[in-house]
Scaffold this motif. Structure first.
Motif, PDB file in Angstrom:
ATOM      1  N   ILE A   1       0.909  -1.087   0.021  1.00 20.33           N
ATOM      2  CA  ILE A   1       0.044  -0.095  -0.019  1.00 20.33           C
ATOM      3  C   ILE A   1       0.959   1.342  -0.108  1.00 20.33           C
ATOM      4  O   ILE A   1       2.003   1.298   0.467  1.00 20.33           O
ATOM      5  N   PRO A   2       0.414   2.423  -0.522  1.00 22.09           N
ATOM      6  CA  PRO A   2       1.339   3.680  -0.419  1.00 22.09           C
ATOM      7  C   PRO A   2       1.752   3.915   0.864  1.00 22.09           C
ATOM      8  O   PRO A   2       1.164   3.800   2.088  1.00 22.09           O
ATOM      9  N   SER A   3       2.905   4.515   0.698  1.00 21.73           N
ATOM     10  CA  SER A   3       3.896   4.753   2.021  1.00 21.73           C
ATOM     11  C   SER A   3       4.397   5.789   2.073  1.00 21.73           C
ATOM     12  O   SER A   3       5.427   6.238   2.769  1.00 21.73           O
ATOM     13  N   GLY A   4       3.988   7.108   1.473  1.00 24.73           N
ATOM     14  CA  GLY A   4       4.306   8.247   1.716  1.00 24.73           C
ATOM     15  C   GLY A   4       3.362   9.246   1.528  1.00 24.73           C
ATOM     16  O   GLY A   4       2.267   8.943   1.400  1.00 24.73           O
ATOM     17  N   GLY A   5       3.662  10.517   1.875  1.00 30.40           N
ATOM     18  CA  GLY A   5       2.750  11.647   1.376  1.00 30.40           C
ATOM     19  C   GLY A   5       1.963  12.120   2.807  1.00 30.40           C
ATOM     20  O   GLY A   5       2.610  12.336   3.763  1.00 30.40           O
ATOM     21  N   LYS A   6       0.837  12.451   2.394  1.00 30.68           N
ATOM     22  CA  LYS A   6       0.335  12.970   3.554  1.00 30.68           C
ATOM     23  C   LYS A   6      -0.227  12.338   4.844  1.00 30.68           C
ATOM     24  O   LYS A   6      -0.509  11.063   4.584  1.00 30.68           O
ATOM     25  N   GLU A   7      -0.096  12.778   5.808  1.00 29.22           N
ATOM     26  CA  GLU A   7      -0.603  11.883   7.084  1.00 29.22           C
ATOM     27  C   GLU A   7      -1.964  11.928   6.940  1.00 29.22           C
ATOM     28  O   GLU A   7      -2.910  12.676   6.867  1.00 29.22           O
ATOM     29  N   ILE A   8      -2.486  10.883   7.679  1.00 34.50           N
ATOM     30  CA  ILE A   8      -4.018  10.657   7.910  1.00 34.50           C
ATOM     31  C   ILE A   8      -4.226  10.881   9.077  1.00 34.50           C
ATOM     32  O   ILE A   8      -3.737   9.883  10.014  1.00 34.50           O
ATOM     33  N   VAL A   9      -5.193  11.900   9.304  1.00 33.22           N
ATOM     34  CA  VAL A   9      -5.662  11.912  10.608  1.00 33.22           C
ATOM     35  C   VAL A   9      -7.194  11.761  10.691  1.00 33.22           C
ATOM     36  O   VAL A   9      -7.769  12.249   9.843  1.00 33.22           O
ATOM     37  N   ASP A  10      -7.696  11.006  11.891  1.00 33.26           N
ATOM     38  CA  ASP A  10      -9.075  10.754  11.696  1.00 33.26           C
ATOM     39  C   ASP A  10      -9.615  12.107  11.769  1.00 33.26           C
ATOM     40  O   ASP A  10      -9.388  12.952  12.596  1.00 33.26           O
ATOM     41  N   ALA A  11     -10.793  12.153  11.145  1.00 38.59           N
ATOM     42  CA  ALA A  11     -11.497  13.217  10.918  1.00 38.59           C
ATOM     43  C   ALA A  11     -12.500  13.669  12.060  1.00 38.59           C
ATOM     44  O   ALA A  11     -13.116  12.590  12.747  1.00 38.59           O
TER      45      ALA A  11
ATOM     46  N   LYS B   1     -17.796  15.307   5.933  1.00 38.49           N
ATOM     47  CA  LYS B   1     -19.128  15.229   5.713  1.00 38.49           C
ATOM     48  C   LYS B   1     -19.652  14.869   4.623  1.00 38.49           C
ATOM     49  O   LYS B   1     -20.679  14.214   4.402  1.00 38.49           O
ATOM     50  N   GLU B   2     -19.136  15.427   3.448  1.00 40.45           N
ATOM     51  CA  GLU B   2     -19.614  15.545   2.065  1.00 40.45           C
ATOM     52  C   GLU B   2     -19.386  13.971   1.829  1.00 40.45           C
ATOM     53  O   GLU B   2     -20.356  13.160   1.212  1.00 40.45           O
ATOM     54  N   VAL B   3     -18.131  13.232   2.172  1.00 40.43           N
ATOM     55  CA  VAL B   3     -18.012  11.979   1.669  1.00 40.43           C
ATOM     56  C   VAL B   3     -18.900  11.023   2.330  1.00 40.43           C
ATOM     57  O   VAL B   3     -19.275   9.895   1.961  1.00 40.43           O
TER      58      VAL B   3
ATOM     59  N   TYR C   1     -21.541   8.326   0.810  1.00 38.79           N
ATOM     60  CA  TYR C   1     -21.457   7.111   1.579  1.00 38.79           C
ATOM     61  C   TYR C   1     -22.773   6.505   2.020  1.00 38.79           C
ATOM     62  O   TYR C   1     -23.255   5.250   1.429  1.00 38.79           O
ATOM     63  N   LYS C   2     -23.322   7.388   2.534  1.00 39.07           N
ATOM     64  CA  LYS C   2     -24.890   7.123   3.031  1.00 39.07           C
ATOM     65  C   LYS C   2     -25.569   6.898   1.876  1.00 39.07           C
ATOM     66  O   LYS C   2     -26.647   5.843   1.686  1.00 39.07           O
ATOM     67  N   ARG C   3     -25.954   7.694   0.779  1.00 34.24           N
ATOM     68  CA  ARG C   3     -26.648   7.725  -0.291  1.00 34.24           C
ATOM     69  C   ARG C   3     -26.322   6.316  -1.020  1.00 34.24           C
ATOM     70  O   ARG C   3     -27.246   5.700  -1.706  1.00 34.24           O
ATOM     71  N   TYR C   4     -24.899   5.843  -1.235  1.00 31.18           N
ATOM     72  CA  TYR C   4     -24.580   4.492  -1.839  1.00 31.18           C
ATOM     73  C   TYR C   4     -25.487   3.212  -1.132  1.00 31.18           C
ATOM     74  O   TYR C   4     -25.619   2.364  -1.563  1.00 31.18           O
ATOM     75  N   HIS C   5     -25.487   3.473  -0.042  1.00 26.67           N
ATOM     76  CA  HIS C   5     -26.267   2.474   0.909  1.00 26.67           C
ATOM     77  C   HIS C   5     -27.604   2.893   1.575  1.00 26.67           C
ATOM     78  O   HIS C   5     -28.071   2.406   2.424  1.00 26.67           O
ATOM     79  N   GLY C   6     -28.206   3.403   0.395  1.00 29.69           N
ATOM     80  CA  GLY C   6     -29.923   3.679   0.683  1.00 29.69           C
ATOM     81  C   GLY C   6     -29.976   4.752   1.719  1.00 29.69           C
ATOM     82  O   GLY C   6     -31.332   4.494   2.254  1.00 29.69           O
ATOM     83  N   GLY C   7     -29.325   5.781   1.893  1.00 35.29           N
ATOM     84  CA  GLY C   7     -29.600   6.663   2.819  1.00 35.29           C
ATOM     85  C   GLY C   7     -29.178   6.479   4.235  1.00 35.29           C
ATOM     86  O   GLY C   7     -29.511   7.414   5.065  1.00 35.29           O
TER      87      GLY C   7
ATOM     88  N   ILE D   1     -12.415  11.703  -0.738  1.00 36.13           N
ATOM     89  CA  ILE D   1     -13.086  12.827  -1.078  1.00 36.13           C
ATOM     90  C   ILE D   1     -12.893  12.717  -2.602  1.00 36.13           C
ATOM     91  O   ILE D   1     -13.804  12.852  -3.601  1.00 36.13           O
ATOM     92  N   ASP D   2     -11.749  12.617  -3.114  1.00 36.01           N
ATOM     93  CA  ASP D   2     -11.142  12.504  -4.404  1.00 36.01           C
ATOM     94  C   ASP D   2     -10.502  11.125  -4.579  1.00 36.01           C
ATOM     95  O   ASP D   2      -9.433  10.856  -4.053  1.00 36.01           O
ATOM     96  N   VAL D   3     -11.205  10.160  -4.942  1.00 33.98           N
ATOM     97  CA  VAL D   3     -10.601   8.933  -4.899  1.00 33.98           C
ATOM     98  C   VAL D   3      -9.373   8.658  -5.989  1.00 33.98           C
ATOM     99  O   VAL D   3      -8.411   7.739  -5.700  1.00 33.98           O
TER     100      VAL D   3
END
Length: 153
Positions: free
Chosen positions: A54-64, A72-74, A78-84, A138-140
């Motif tokens: 898996i990718p091993s560099g770049g931006k740190e992932i901090v839990d939102a 909120k947007e993503v 995700y909710k819409r994909y699962h029927g709301g 947010i941007d896959v």
């Protein structure tokens, strides 16, 4: 996305005793495998990259936090994909992703990421999927720009 290594993992079912010993002798605080004669093997982010690919560099992932606008947007997508509603079971994710008629769109990729993170990176016994990392999708097309190896550690 940078998670193609998961397609090539070979989880052998022939060595359950060995795998059990690995788990029992792993020090999660010190991030090392304890060996006999007071020896150990330290685990580093580069090792995670070599095993999972898996990718091993770049931006740190901090839990939102709930106030994070990208989260909120993503999450709404995700909710819409699962029927709301928020899918409350990882097994349901597998069923939905495995459908032949499921288009391999951005929502599918986000759900694949949710599955990978919940099963292989931040797995917990709770079947409720962990989603605080989802703002990274947010941007896959930019998922691979994050440091997933350090996040795994």
């Amino acid at each position: 996305m940078g998670f193609g290594g998961f397609l090539h993992l070979d989880f052998s079912h022939n060595y359950p005793e060995f795998l059990a010993q690995l788990v029992l002798n792993f020090d999660a605080v010190g991030m090392k495998f304890k060996l006999d004669r007071n020896r150990s093997i330290n685990v580093k982010a580069a090792d995670v990259h070599m095993v999972y690919g898996i990718p091993s560099g770049g931006k740190e992932i901090v839990d939102a936090k709930n106030s994070n606008e990208d989260y909120k947007e993503v999450l709404n997508s995700y909710k819409r994909y699962h029927g709301g509603v928020l899918s409350n079971n990882v097994n349901k994710l597998v069923s939905k992703l495995a459908l032949v008629e499921s288009p391999l769109d951005d929502d599918w990729k986000r759900n694949f990421l949710v599955l990978v993170v919940n099963c292989c990176i931040k797995s917990i016994q709770n079947q409720q999927p962990y989603l605080r990392f989802l703002h990274t999708a947010i941007d896959v097309n930019r998922i691979s720009e994050y440091d997933w190896c350090s996040y795994t550690m």
